[in-house]
Structure formats: structure tokens, C-alpha cells
Enzyme design. Structure first.
Site, PDB file in Angstrom:
ATOM      1  N   GLU A  50       0.824  -1.213   0.000  1.00 52.56           N
ATOM      2  CA  GLU A  50       0.000   0.000   0.000  1.00 52.56           C
ATOM      3  C   GLU A  50       0.858   1.264   0.000  1.00 52.56           C
ATOM      4  O   GLU A  50       0.521   2.244  -0.672  1.00 52.56           O
ATOM      5  CB  GLU A  50      -0.945  -0.001   1.201  1.00 52.56           C
ATOM      6  CG  GLU A  50      -2.069  -1.021   1.114  1.00 52.56           C
ATOM      7  CD  GLU A  50      -3.006  -0.765  -0.043  1.00 52.56           C
ATOM      8  OE1 GLU A  50      -3.057   0.365  -0.547  1.00 52.56           O
ATOM      9  OE2 GLU A  50      -3.702  -1.707  -0.453  1.00 52.56           O
ATOM     10  N   TYR A 133      -6.328   6.193   4.917  1.00 51.69           N
ATOM     11  CA  TYR A 133      -6.470   5.235   3.819  1.00 51.69           C
ATOM     12  C   TYR A 133      -5.677   3.953   4.082  1.00 51.69           C
ATOM     13  O   TYR A 133      -6.219   2.845   4.013  1.00 51.69           O
ATOM     14  CB  TYR A 133      -6.020   5.838   2.482  1.00 51.69           C
ATOM     15  CG  TYR A 133      -5.798   4.763   1.451  1.00 51.69           C
ATOM     16  CD1 TYR A 133      -6.884   4.150   0.826  1.00 51.69           C
ATOM     17  CD2 TYR A 133      -4.513   4.305   1.149  1.00 51.69           C
ATOM     18  CE1 TYR A 133      -6.704   3.121  -0.075  1.00 51.69           C
ATOM     19  CE2 TYR A 133      -4.322   3.275   0.247  1.00 51.69           C
ATOM     20  CZ  TYR A 133      -5.415   2.679  -0.363  1.00 51.69           C
ATOM     21  OH  TYR A 133      -5.226   1.647  -1.242  1.00 51.69           O
ATOM     22  N   ASP A 151      -9.315   6.407  -0.882  1.00 47.78           N
ATOM     23  CA  ASP A 151      -8.289   7.081  -1.673  1.00 47.78           C
ATOM     24  C   ASP A 151      -8.954   7.744  -2.870  1.00 47.78           C
ATOM     25  O   ASP A 151     -10.189   7.814  -2.959  1.00 47.78           O
ATOM     26  CB  ASP A 151      -7.200   6.093  -2.113  1.00 47.78           C
ATOM     27  CG  ASP A 151      -7.719   5.065  -3.118  1.00 47.78           C
ATOM     28  OD1 ASP A 151      -8.962   4.960  -3.292  1.00 47.78           O
ATOM     29  OD2 ASP A 151      -6.890   4.367  -3.725  1.00 47.78           O
TER      30      ASP A 151
END
Length: 392
Positions: A50, A133, A151
Site C-alpha cells: 500500500e 487510507y 483514496d
């Protein structure tokens, strides 16, 4: 708690929300992308993926992700890694503060959680470099917690579902999209739900090449049904990056070694090695500013006409035999700056030093370059030099 009605958003009844979840997850089960981090949902692996995927394309991230986990297989390995090794692992990905923040977070986890990943959203979001996020993605994918991962992709999809007119680039508006996502998220498969929206937003509902007719949730989308897809999401255009002109000095000594300098300043390329760079404030450089930036009045620079070669010799206390430049100009774009780099090569018999204590200099053979972390602008300069030498 956000009252969505105050923002003109009328949420669906429960039956429609359930139908939406079912439709989205069925599409995801049949069409989800085959990505390496989806085969390993351990929080450390999800976290690495991520963070790398922020501002970076999936196909670019995949080899970096695999190498990173090979070099730093555990949180403790990452926490204890030398900075130069960490930067080498991240070399070319850009946005290097991401790597430093990851190491800082790894050290937090070693200190607070014995090298293990915390298991709650509230703990995860306290780690360095992890925002709502990323905390939502890790919590939902690794721990099956019903936490949205909001996001740009997710906000784009949601804005079209409900025709939400609030700028997705405005941080204060994020809470609106977060509130909608908290209602929509599937409580039984929150990780798959978030990843389904990620896939949908990055492909079928992409910012530049959407495919509305292929959208599996088009029957739920107000923008699709009303023919307003092109109006959502609302987002102000970004400012153009500020142009800056540099000259890179590619200096060799009698042994054929190159002069490299480590950037010890606290700026965007801190910790990386590069050929010495001097910013160009000459009239010619100022003209480039005028051509490249419509808001030039915000970025006035001093006018200096001392040749940069003289500035280099003065700054590094040496005499250089300058060579005629045959290299093309190198350009590199950061989020807020656009660099124009000309290359000047030269030879010296002097032991180059600097009286600036912040400068760390080394003579390095080209065979040793692979052991030094080079940021993208330096890689482009070296590539241009190698390319030019093939035709000499």
C-alpha cells in the site's frame, strides 16, 4: 459524525446497499487482478504494497515489492536496515520519504509491539507515515475490520454513485466520502470490498480512460444514469510544477573515477548520491522559467552571470579541464518541481575538497555505482552519459 443530508446526499435504503455489495463483490470475484500482495494478506506485506502504490503504478511496484520483502522479510529487518540499503531498495520509486517513514514505523513496532503489527485501526493509524487510507486498507484486508480505505479511486467511484459535488482534492471534504464508504462497506468481506473499489476506480472508472458501459455497478450510479459521468468527480486542476534549471558536473580524476556527492540536506532527495549539481540563475535559465511557468512572478530568482564552471571550481577548490558538452538535456518532473539538467564533463588532477561541512564527497569508479543509491535524476544523467559514449 457526518450528517450526509446536510451535504445533499440521500443514502440508499438497506435493500439497495445489500444489492450493491453483492453486485460489486461478484464482479470482483470474477475479475480481480492477480497481484502478488493479494496472495499474502499478512499486515506487513499489505503495508509494504500500500505504501509503494501511493503515487506509483501497479506494474512499476511489483518488482520493487518482491525485492523489498526479500531484503527486509520482517519488521525487525526493516527497522535495523542501514539507511543506504533502504534507499537502494527504494531507488527509482520516488517520494523517498515513504521509505523513511516505513522504517520509522518499523522501529515503533519493534519498540511498542515486539516487532509485530498492531491489530486495531486505532493503533495502526498511530504509526509513522500511515494515514486513514492505509490504516483502513490494512485493517480490512489483514484483520477483516469494516474500515473503508478512502483514496482517490474510491472517492471517484463514490462521487459518481451519488453525484457528489465536493472537490475530492480538498482534504476537508474527505470526511464526506469516508462517511458514505462506512455505510456502503460490506461487513463480512471488508477487505475484498475495498479492493474491488480500488480495481474499479483504477480501470473501468479511471480518471482518464473510463469505460462506463462495462461498469458492473452502472445501474447504481446516478452519474451514469443521468449522463453526467464527465462531471464527476469534481477536482481543481493541479498547479504546474515550478521549473528549475541545474547543471550537473561529471568530473573524473586521473584514475577515471567520478566525483559523487551525498545530499545531506533535508530535502526531497536527502541521503542519495549524485554528480554535483549547481542551480542555474543565469539569464538563460530565467528565460526557461518564463516559458515554463505562467506564474513566474511567484518565483523570482536572482540574476547571476558568473559561469557555472567558475562557480564549481571556486566551490570545490580545484582546476578543471572542461570538455565540450555533447550530452542532451535531462528533464525530471517531481510533483511540485520540473528540473532541466544540462551536463558538463571535465577532468581534474586536483584532490577535490569542500570547506562546506555539509558536503560529503567521494571518488567512485563506475563499476561501484551499483552499490550507491541513485535517485531518478541521477539515473537519467548517467544513462545519458552511457548512451552518448556508445557513439563516440
Amino acid at each position: 459524525m457526518v450528517d450526509l443530508e446536510e451535504y445533499g446526499i440521500n443514502m440508499w435504503p438497506e435493500e439497495k446497499i445489500i444489492a450493491f455489495r453483492k453486485t460489486l463483490l461478484q464482479w470482483y470475484d470474477e475479475n480481480k487482478r492477480d497481484l502478488p500482495w493479494r496472495k499474502n494478506t499478512l499486515p506487513y506485506s499489505v503495508w509494504v504494497s500500500e505504501i509503494m502504490l501511493q503515487q506509483t503504478r501497479v506494474d512499476t511496484v511489483i518488482p520493487y515489492y518482491r525485492r523489498f520483502l526479500e531484503w527486509f522479510p520482517t519488521i525487525t529487518d526493516l527497522a535495523e536496515a542501514p539507511e543506504q540499503t533502504l534507499l537502494k531498495a527504494w531507488e527509482g520509486l520516488g517520494y523517498y520519504s515513504r521509505a523513511r517513514n516505513m522504517q520509522a514505523a518499523a522501529k515503533q513496532m519493534v519498540e511498542l509491539y515486539n516487532g509485530e503489527f498492531p491489530t486495531t485501526y486505532e493503533e495502526i493509524i498511530q504509526l509513522k507515515g500511515i494515514g486513514p487510507y492505509t490504516a483502513g486498507a490494512i485493517s480490512s484486508i489483514s484483520f477483516n475490520l469494516p474500515t473503508p480505505a478512502v483514496d482517490g479511486n474510491l472517492m471517484r467511484v463514490i462521487s459518481r454513485l451519488f453525484e457528489i459535488p465536493y472537490d475530492i482534492g480538498q482534504p476537508s471534504n474527505r470526511k464526506i466520502y469516508q462517511a458514505v464508504a462506512e455505510i456502503l462497506i460490506d461487513p463480512d468481506r471488508p477487505g475484498d470490498f475495498n479492493q474491488a473499489l480500488m480495481d474499479l476506480g483504477s480501470d473501468i472508472e479511471s480518471a482518464f480512460t473510463p469505460k462506463p458501459e462495462l461498469n458492473p455497478i452502472k445501474e447504481f450510479s446516478s452519474a451514469y444514469l443521468n449522463g453526467t459521468m464527465d462531471q464527476y468527480p469534481v477536482k481543481k486542476p493541479k498547479k504546474k510544477p515550478r521549473p528549475i534549471k541545474y547543471k550537473a558536473f561529471v568530473i573524473q580524476n586521473k584514475q577515471g573515477e567520478y566525483l559523487l556527492e551525498k545530499n545531506n540536506q533535508a530535502d526531497l532527495l536527502s541521503g542519495f548520491w549524485h554528480f554535483p549539481l549547481i542551480e542555474d540563475f543565469t539569464k538563460e535559465a530565467k528565460q526557461i522559467d518564463l516559458l515554463e511557468n505562467e506564474m513566474q512572478e511567484e518565483y523570482q530568482v536572482p540574476n547571476q552571470d558568473i559561469p557555472l564552471e567558475i562557480q564549481f571550481e571556486t566551490l570545490y577548490h580545484c582546476k578543471v579541464s572542461w570538455q565540450e558538452s555533447t550530452y542532451k538535456q535531462v528533464q525530471h518532473i517531481f510533483s511540485h518541481q520540473k528540473w532541466f539538467i544540462t551536463i558538463q564533463s571535465g577532468l581534474t588532477n586536483d584532490d577535490i575538497v569542500s570547506d562546506d561541512h555539509k558536503r560529503e564527497l567521494k571518488w567512485v569508479s563506475s563499476e561501484e555505482f551499483s552499490t550507491y543509491p541513485f535517485a531518478k535524476p541521477q539515473q537519467k544523467i548517467w544513462h545519458e552519459i552511457q548512451k552518448a559514449h556508445k557513439f563516440l
